[in-house]
Scaffold this motif. Structure first.
Motif, PDB file in Angstrom:
ATOM      1  N   ILE A  45       2.576  -9.561  13.985  1.00 55.27           N
ATOM      2  CA  ILE A  45       2.199  -9.728  12.570  1.00 55.27           C
ATOM      3  C   ILE A  45       2.449  -8.436  11.804  1.00 55.27           C
ATOM      4  O   ILE A  45       2.989  -8.444  10.694  1.00 55.27           O
ATOM      5  CB  ILE A  45       0.716 -10.163  12.460  1.00 55.27           C
ATOM      6  CG1 ILE A  45       0.527 -11.571  13.017  1.00 55.27           C
ATOM      7  CG2 ILE A  45       0.238 -10.093  10.998  1.00 55.27           C
ATOM      8  CD1 ILE A  45      -0.923 -11.995  13.169  1.00 55.27           C
ATOM      9  N   ILE A  46       2.059  -7.304  12.391  1.00 62.52           N
ATOM     10  CA  ILE A  46       2.278  -6.003  11.747  1.00 62.52           C
ATOM     11  C   ILE A  46       3.766  -5.780  11.495  1.00 62.52           C
ATOM     12  O   ILE A  46       4.176  -5.351  10.417  1.00 62.52           O
ATOM     13  CB  ILE A  46       1.692  -4.859  12.606  1.00 62.52           C
ATOM     14  CG1 ILE A  46       0.176  -4.960  12.677  1.00 62.52           C
ATOM     15  CG2 ILE A  46       2.104  -3.495  12.049  1.00 62.52           C
ATOM     16  CD1 ILE A  46      -0.465  -4.075  13.732  1.00 62.52           C
ATOM     17  N   MET A  47       4.576  -6.083  12.501  1.00 66.51           N
ATOM     18  CA  MET A  47       6.021  -5.903  12.357  1.00 66.51           C
ATOM     19  C   MET A  47       6.584  -6.785  11.249  1.00 66.51           C
ATOM     20  O   MET A  47       7.355  -6.330  10.388  1.00 66.51           O
ATOM     21  CB  MET A  47       6.708  -6.211  13.690  1.00 66.51           C
ATOM     22  CG  MET A  47       8.225  -6.081  13.650  1.00 66.51           C
ATOM     23  SD  MET A  47       8.800  -4.417  13.222  1.00 66.51           S
ATOM     24  CE  MET A  47       8.670  -3.623  14.813  1.00 66.51           C
ATOM     25  N   GLU A  48       6.182  -8.051  11.237  1.00 68.22           N
ATOM     26  CA  GLU A  48       6.744  -9.009  10.277  1.00 68.22           C
ATOM     27  C   GLU A  48       6.208  -8.807   8.866  1.00 68.22           C
ATOM     28  O   GLU A  48       6.963  -8.910   7.889  1.00 68.22           O
ATOM     29  CB  GLU A  48       6.452 -10.443  10.740  1.00 68.22           C
ATOM     30  CG  GLU A  48       7.204 -10.841  12.001  1.00 68.22           C
ATOM     31  CD  GLU A  48       6.786 -12.203  12.534  1.00 68.22           C
ATOM     32  OE1 GLU A  48       5.801 -12.781  11.986  1.00 68.22           O
ATOM     33  OE2 GLU A  48       7.406 -12.691  13.506  1.00 68.22           O
ATOM     34  N   GLU A  49       4.924  -8.521   8.757  1.00 66.82           N
ATOM     35  CA  GLU A  49       4.291  -8.500   7.433  1.00 66.82           C
ATOM     36  C   GLU A  49       4.191  -7.117   6.797  1.00 66.82           C
ATOM     37  O   GLU A  49       4.022  -7.014   5.582  1.00 66.82           O
ATOM     38  CB  GLU A  49       2.884  -9.120   7.517  1.00 66.82           C
ATOM     39  CG  GLU A  49       2.868 -10.570   7.970  1.00 66.82           C
ATOM     40  CD  GLU A  49       3.637 -11.479   7.017  1.00 66.82           C
ATOM     41  OE1 GLU A  49       3.568 -11.260   5.790  1.00 66.82           O
ATOM     42  OE2 GLU A  49       4.317 -12.411   7.508  1.00 66.82           O
ATOM     43  N   VAL A  50       4.283  -6.069   7.602  1.00 68.27           N
ATOM     44  CA  VAL A  50       4.178  -4.709   7.051  1.00 68.27           C
ATOM     45  C   VAL A  50       5.505  -3.962   7.181  1.00 68.27           C
ATOM     46  O   VAL A  50       6.123  -3.584   6.191  1.00 68.27           O
ATOM     47  CB  VAL A  50       3.047  -3.905   7.735  1.00 68.27           C
ATOM     48  CG1 VAL A  50       2.958  -2.510   7.130  1.00 68.27           C
ATOM     49  CG2 VAL A  50       1.710  -4.623   7.604  1.00 68.27           C
ATOM     50  N   ILE A  51       5.950  -3.777   8.403  1.00 67.47           N
ATOM     51  CA  ILE A  51       7.093  -2.891   8.634  1.00 67.47           C
ATOM     52  C   ILE A  51       8.388  -3.473   8.090  1.00 67.47           C
ATOM     53  O   ILE A  51       9.138  -2.788   7.386  1.00 67.47           O
ATOM     54  CB  ILE A  51       7.213  -2.568  10.142  1.00 67.47           C
ATOM     55  CG1 ILE A  51       5.951  -1.843  10.621  1.00 67.47           C
ATOM     56  CG2 ILE A  51       8.451  -1.706  10.414  1.00 67.47           C
ATOM     57  CD1 ILE A  51       5.842  -1.676  12.113  1.00 67.47           C
ATOM     58  N   GLN A  52       8.657  -4.756   8.386  1.00 69.33           N
ATOM     59  CA  GLN A  52       9.910  -5.358   7.935  1.00 69.33           C
ATOM     60  C   GLN A  52       9.955  -5.586   6.429  1.00 69.33           C
ATOM     61  O   GLN A  52      11.031  -5.750   5.853  1.00 69.33           O
ATOM     62  CB  GLN A  52      10.167  -6.668   8.690  1.00 69.33           C
ATOM     63  CG  GLN A  52      10.491  -6.449  10.163  1.00 69.33           C
ATOM     64  CD  GLN A  52      10.659  -7.748  10.944  1.00 69.33           C
ATOM     65  OE1 GLN A  52      10.416  -8.838  10.423  1.00 69.33           O
ATOM     66  NE2 GLN A  52      11.065  -7.631  12.198  1.00 69.33           N
ATOM     67  N   LYS A  53       8.800  -5.588   5.788  1.00 69.96           N
ATOM     68  CA  LYS A  53       8.747  -5.796   4.339  1.00 69.96           C
ATOM     69  C   LYS A  53       8.541  -4.493   3.560  1.00 69.96           C
ATOM     70  O   LYS A  53       8.415  -4.511   2.339  1.00 69.96           O
ATOM     71  CB  LYS A  53       7.624  -6.775   3.986  1.00 69.96           C
ATOM     72  CG  LYS A  53       7.862  -8.191   4.507  1.00 69.96           C
ATOM     73  CD  LYS A  53       6.719  -9.119   4.118  1.00 69.96           C
ATOM     74  CE  LYS A  53       6.962 -10.546   4.608  1.00 69.96           C
ATOM     75  NZ  LYS A  53       5.847 -11.453   4.241  1.00 69.96           N
ATOM     76  N   ALA A  54       8.502  -3.376   4.287  1.00 72.90           N
ATOM     77  CA  ALA A  54       8.130  -2.096   3.663  1.00 72.90           C
ATOM     78  C   ALA A  54       9.033  -1.705   2.505  1.00 72.90           C
ATOM     79  O   ALA A  54       8.566  -1.134   1.513  1.00 72.90           O
ATOM     80  CB  ALA A  54       8.123  -0.984   4.719  1.00 72.90           C
ATOM     81  N   ASP A  55      10.333  -1.983   2.602  1.00 71.21           N
ATOM     82  CA  ASP A  55      11.255  -1.553   1.543  1.00 71.21           C
ATOM     83  C   ASP A  55      11.764  -2.720   0.701  1.00 71.21           C
ATOM     84  O   ASP A  55      12.763  -2.602  -0.005  1.00 71.21           O
ATOM     85  CB  ASP A  55      12.439  -0.788   2.149  1.00 71.21           C
ATOM     86  CG  ASP A  55      13.234  -1.629   3.136  1.00 71.21           C
ATOM     87  OD1 ASP A  55      12.789  -2.757   3.442  1.00 71.21           O
ATOM     88  OD2 ASP A  55      14.289  -1.158   3.599  1.00 71.21           O
TER      89      ASP A  55
END
Length: 511
Positions: A45-55
């Motif tokens: 979830i962190i990868m999909e919702e935070v990191i991959q959407k960061a930029d």
């Protein structure tokens, strides 16, 4: 067959159970497999919702909800029985959805922003290992890392040697420095306390961080004994005014002991004239502390390090790599020129259960007694891993690009009708008013400024409820509310600067 084996194991455990106060002590009570599965799914979830959407600029910076509404969405009640993993994973999603996305390219609200992937990975490692940095025996790697990082930061300040410690925030670093300066002035205070001391006085600029007042209060010096020195129109301390106030304090029978200069003020981004201030400190025997929490990272840039000319003459420096360099909150160092053990002598309590002197290794690596904390996070590690990944050249590029983007924004502001700069910035703080169409033909007077004061809060509310961006505003030293735009994140582009100005115009078109 497997089910039968499991039942057999359970029966065997019950048969061999050891009970104390009615509690079975055989085997662990935590389901490791279920825990590992939960962590794996939460990380996804962190990868999909935070990191991959960061930029991703199409994502919202924030999903605004009023406090009472958000309380209901999050189901904050803690109950006697635990929640299911599915419910917990949904809570993780909700927390992410309704939190401000500080890694978003259009988050300009604070003196930190963006995401550094190496620093983030370092934080994952330290959270998983859960270390405390006080002794080499429990934190060997992180103590060596902190030592290496402090040594490198000291080089950039320009000292041949020094000491230091990482702290939970620049405010704490400033408090450490104030207490250290007082200890150097009167070492007996550590054991005898405040009684019998003369009236101690310190000096700092009108533009200093509010932590200086808090530190004076917390340490028993008293806020009335903080002399605030006048600044010029750019927010820089005026050395001649400092000289006057030091002389005034001496005539009053007070005991001056510290001057705190600022390298990168919070609002205007001003840098005090460190060389001239250092001359006064040397003349009067005063400790010079430089709060470079915000501006210290300019030392990394060969182009912009001139902003801190004279910092090598300071006795102590606060520097926060979690700001301009993106090391991740919190990453804050207090650096001290003295290398004779002053820091440890000031703060050590020599706890025998931690800092035994007869250990089998070199106990000089047990550096925790230099801190007022016992448990302490390994904050230097995320800066170290990021520095290893990018090199000094990569860090320098971040600083140079941020200041170049700030320069671009300034030039665009000058071209656009309705935008007005407060002053030409020398760092990444760009301060300006937006004057909506209805006010542009008004005479400059009390009514105009009163109406303009109301503009920034309305635009801020609209941008947050829309989720398009976040930009800070404030009144300051007699000036009505204005925007303070801060460029930090390497994810920010020229297009984001253009968007910022376009969006303000759009949100205020009916004002």
């Amino acid at each position: 067959m497997e089910v039968g084996n499991c039942k057999q194991e359970m029966l065997q455990k019950k048969k061999n159970a050891v009970l104390v106060d009615g509690v079975i002590l055989n085997g662990p009570i935590m389901d490791s497999k279920a825990g590992e599965k939960f962590v794996e799914e939460a990380c996804k979830i962190i990868m999909e919702e935070v990191i991959q959407k960061a930029d991703d600029v199409t994502e919202k910076v924030c999903e605004w909800r009023a406090p009472e509404t958000l309380k209901q969405i999050l189901d904050l009640e803690m109950r006697d029985t635990g929640e299911s993993h599915q419910k917990l994973l949904q809570l993780c999603r909700d927390v992410i959805q309704y939190s401000v996305k500080t890694s978003h390219p259009r988050f300009f609200n604070q003196l930190y922003a963006g995401i550094d992937y190496y620093s983030l990975a370092a934080r994952f490692i330290t959270e998983a290992l859960n270390p405390s940095v006080y002794t080499y025996e429990v934190s060997p790697v992180f103590l060596l890392v902190e030592e290496a990082v402090i040594k490198k930061m000291i080089e950039f300040i320009g000292w041949e040697e020094g000491d230091g410690i990482f702290n939970p925030g620049g405010s704490v670093s400033n408090m450490y420095a104030m207490n250290l300066a007082r200890y150097r002035f009167c070492p007996e205070i550590k054991e005898k306390g405040l009684s019998g001391l003369p009236r101690l006085v310190l000096f700092t600029s009108e533009e200093c961080h509010y932590s200086m007042k808090k530190a004076a209060s917390f340490l028993g010096i008293g806020t009335e004994n903080v002399y605030f020195i006048k600044t010029d129109e750019r927010g820089k301390m005026i050395p001649e005014e400092l000289e006057k106030q030091v002389q005034r304090a001496r005539k009053e029978g007070s005991a001056p002991f510290l001057v705190c200069a600022t390298a990168g003020t919070t609002v205007l981004g001003a840098f005090d004239p460190l060389d001239k201030i250092a001359d006064i400190c040397e003349k009067h025997g005063l400790w010079l502390h430089v709060d470079a929490s915000w501006g210290g990272s300019a030392l990394i840039s060969r182009k912009h390090c001139r902003l801190l000319h004279g910092i090598h003459r300071a006795d102590s420096v606060a520097w926060n790599p979690h700001k301009m360099l993106l090391a991740g909150i919190q990453c804050c160092a207090l650096l001290v020129k003295d290398n004779s053990g002053l820091l440890k002598n000031c703060y050590s309590a020599k706890a025998a259960y931690l800092f035994q002197q007869d250990k089998f290794y070199d106990v000089s690596y047990d550096t925790g007694d230099k801190s007022i904390q016992c448990s302490r996070r390994p904050d230097a590690f995320k800066f170290w891993l990021m520095w290893k990944a990018l090199g000094t050249t990569g860090l320098e590029e971040r600083v140079n690009r941020a200041l170049a983007l700030a320069r671009y924004l300034v030039e665009e502001i000058k071209k656009r009708e309705g935008f007005q700069l407060l002053l030409e910035p020398e760092y990444a703080n760009v301060c300006f008013w937006y004057i909506p169409p209805s006010l542009r033909k008004m005479e400059d007077g009390p009514e105009f400024w009163q109406k303009l004061h109301q503009v920034a809060p309305i635009i801020k509310e609209r941008m947050m409820k829309k989720g398009s961006m976040m930009l800070g505003y404030q009144p300051h030293r007699g000036k009505v509310n204005f925007f303070r735009q801060v460029v930090i994140s390497p994810q920010v582009s020229r297009e984001d600067m253009d968007f910022l100005l376009d969006e303000i115009e759009l949100l205020a078109k009916d004002l």
